[in-house]
Design a protein around this motif. Sequence first.
Motif, short mmCIF file in Angstrom:
data_model
loop_
_atom_site.label_atom_id
_atom_site.label_comp_id
_atom_site.label_asym_id
_atom_site.label_seq_id
_atom_site.Cartn_x
_atom_site.Cartn_y
_atom_site.Cartn_z
N ARG A 229 0.81 -1.22 0.00
CA ARG A 229 0.00 0.00 0.00
C ARG A 229 0.85 1.27 0.00
NH1 ARG A 229 -3.09 -3.98 1.95
NH2 ARG A 229 -5.36 -3.80 1.75
N CYS A 231 3.51 1.64 -1.85
CA CYS A 231 4.07 1.81 -3.20
C CYS A 231 3.19 2.76 -4.01
CB CYS A 231 4.14 0.46 -3.92
SG CYS A 231 5.38 -0.65 -3.29
N ARG A 232 3.83 3.73 -4.63
CA ARG A 232 3.13 4.63 -5.54
C ARG A 232 4.16 5.27 -6.45
NH1 ARG A 232 2.28 7.15 -0.27
NH2 ARG A 232 3.63 9.00 -0.08
N PRO A 233 3.75 6.01 -7.48
CA PRO A 233 4.72 6.53 -8.45
C PRO A 233 5.83 7.38 -7.82
CG PRO A 233 2.51 6.71 -9.34
CD PRO A 233 2.35 6.23 -7.94
N ASP A 234 5.51 8.12 -6.75
CA ASP A 234 6.53 8.98 -6.15
C ASP A 234 7.23 8.33 -4.96
OD1 ASP A 234 4.33 9.01 -4.48
OD2 ASP A 234 4.67 11.07 -3.80
N GLN A 235 7.01 7.03 -4.74
CA GLN A 235 7.58 6.37 -3.57
C GLN A 235 7.85 4.89 -3.85
OE1 GLN A 235 6.64 7.52 0.66
NE2 GLN A 235 5.33 5.71 0.50
N ASP A 560 -5.72 0.12 4.74
CA ASP A 560 -5.46 1.39 4.06
C ASP A 560 -5.24 2.51 5.08
OD1 ASP A 560 -5.67 0.27 1.54
OD2 ASP A 560 -7.83 0.60 1.42
N ASP A 567 2.74 5.93 6.86
CA ASP A 567 3.39 6.82 5.91
C ASP A 567 3.69 8.17 6.56
OD1 ASP A 567 4.48 7.59 3.51
OD2 ASP A 567 2.58 8.15 2.60
#
Length: 575
Positions: A229, A231-235, A560, A567
Motif C-alpha cells: 500500500r 508503493c506509488r509513483p513517487d515512492q 489502508d 506513511d
Amino acid sequence: MAGREFIVLPPRRWHEEMTGLAAVVGRLSRWRDIPFSLRYTGVSVICAVLNNMLLILLTAAGLDTLTAVLVNFAPMVIIGFVLQTSIAFEGALTPNAFLRYCGVMASNQPLWFGSLFLLCDIVKLPVAVAGPAATVGIFFWNYVATHWAMMGRVGSWRICGGKSVRHSEPLPGDDGRPPSVSRASGIEPNLRMANVALNAPRRIAFVCDAVMPWHKGGRETMLLQLSRRLCRPDQEVHIYTMNWWNGPKVIERDGVFYHAICGGHPLYKGERRSTEQAIRFSFGVFGLVFEPFDALHVDHIPFFPLYSARMVAWLKGKRLTATWHEVWGRKYWLKYMSGPAGMIGYLTEALSFMLPDAIVSDSQLTTKRLRDLGVRCPVETHPLGVDVEGIAAVPPGELESDVIYVGRLLGHKGVALLVRSVAAMKTIRPDIRVLIVGDGPEKARIKQLVSDLDLASNVTLLGQVEDTDRVHALMKSSKLLVLPSTREGFGLVVLEAHAAGLPVVTLRHEDNAAQELIREGVNGFLAMPEPDDLARKIEHALQTREQLRPLADIERYDWDFVARRLDRFLRGEAA
C-alpha cells in the motif's frame, strides 16, 4: 619510581592546559560542518590507528605485550579525550569528564574478553561469529558510555545539522526544512553534489528477517500488506531480508523490491529463536550503508539488527524508526533462556530501547510497557489491519470443524492447553471437532498428547497451510477460533477470524495483547489459562454463537488507514 617528580595540577590549571590543547586541535580543520556521527566515528578510527601504531612501536622497543598495553593506555586516553571532547562532542574539558572517560576506556578489554566468553562458551557461537559480534558490542558500549563520560548523562540523540541534540530541544531552522537542506535551493547538499534528479522517488527501506510468502505470521502479514500500500509513483518500497528465495539478490513482487542482504538461515533452533541467525542477519544490515534510502524502518525482532541499523543511520545521517511487537523484560528472558544467556538477552533488549528515534507499537499493552520502562523517544500505537473484503469473498472450505486454531506450534501458543480443554469437554460434547492449522517445534509433543488423551477422532493436526485464502476458507467452515496463547504482541489471527465471521476465545493473561481485541459477550470471550475454564468458555461460545457479533468492531481495523498512518510516521509527521 625514585628520582622522578610528579606534579599534580589544581583543577583550574588542569582545565586551562587541556582547553588550550583542545583549541589547537579544533583549529586544525573545519570540523563543525561535519555530522556528529561522522565526527565521532572519525575520531574513533584515528584513535584506533594511533593505538595500534603506538603498540607496535612499544613492542618493537622491547616491551612485552602486557607492559606495552599498560604504557600505551595513558597517552591514548589523553589523546582520545581531547579529540572526542573538542571535535565530536564540543563539550567542556573537566576533570570529572576525564575520570569518567578513563573508566570507560579501562573497561574495554575486560568487556571484550567477557563478551567472547559468554558468546563462545555460554551461547555456543563459533568464534568467527562471536569475535565480530563482541567487537560490534564494544563499539556500541563505547558510544553510549562516551556520551555518559562527556555529557554526564545518556539520552536519546539525533543527528541534526552536524550537532547532537536531544528530542526535547527545538530543531534548528525556522522554515520547516531539516537543517541539512539549503534554504536557497531546498536541495540537500549531498544530493546536489551527486546530481540526483529532484523528481527521484522517495525510498522507504524496511528491515525484517522474515517475510511472506516464505514465512507466515502476524508481522510478516503486516509488512506484506503495508509495503504494497505504500508503493506509488513517487515512492518506492524496498525490503531488506535474508535470501529465502535462493535466487538473485534483488527481486520484485507486486511493486515491492526484496533485497537479500545475507544467505538464509533457520529462524529457530529447537523451540527458540536462533542467536546465530540473528547475528548473521545483523551483519548483513551493515550493507545498507551503501544503499540509498530516505526512511529506515526496522522490525525489532530479533534485536541485533537494530544495533546495525543504528550505526547505518548515524553514518548516513538518517532517522531510524522501529516497529515494536512486544516487550519481554527480565522475568520472561530468564524463563526463556536460563542463566547468563537469559541476562544477555535481557540486556540486549533493554539497550535496544535507546536506539530508535521513534517507535511504532502494535498494541496499547506494548506502548504502556515501553513507556513504563522509560523509553524516551516518541512511541505511537498503530493497531494492525485486516482485509475484510478479501476475506468476505472467500467461500467456506471443505473441512468443517467446531473449533479451529491457526498459528505456529510453540510452547507459549498454548496448543497443549487447548488439547487438554478438549479432553475436558468430551463428557458434554463427545463429538467435538477441533482443527489445528500450523507447524512448529511443538508438533511432535502435541501429537503425542492427542494420542495419550485418546482424542484422535476429535483433534486433527492439518500442518502448515501455505495458501492464505485456504486458511480463511477453513476459518469460515468452522464455528469458533481459539487462541490459547499467553504471549501475543497483537494477535492478527483474531481480526482475521472476526472478518471471517467467527467469534474468538483467547486467554486473560498479562502478556497477551490479543485480549484488547475482545469485547466479552460481543465478539468473543476471555478465559483463564486453565483447561477447565477454557473448556467452559469454548462451550459457552459454541452455545451462544448465534447471538455474538464478530464483525462489530472490524471497521476500525483497515489496512489502508494503517498504511496512511505509517506513511505519516515515516515522514516524521505527528500522529
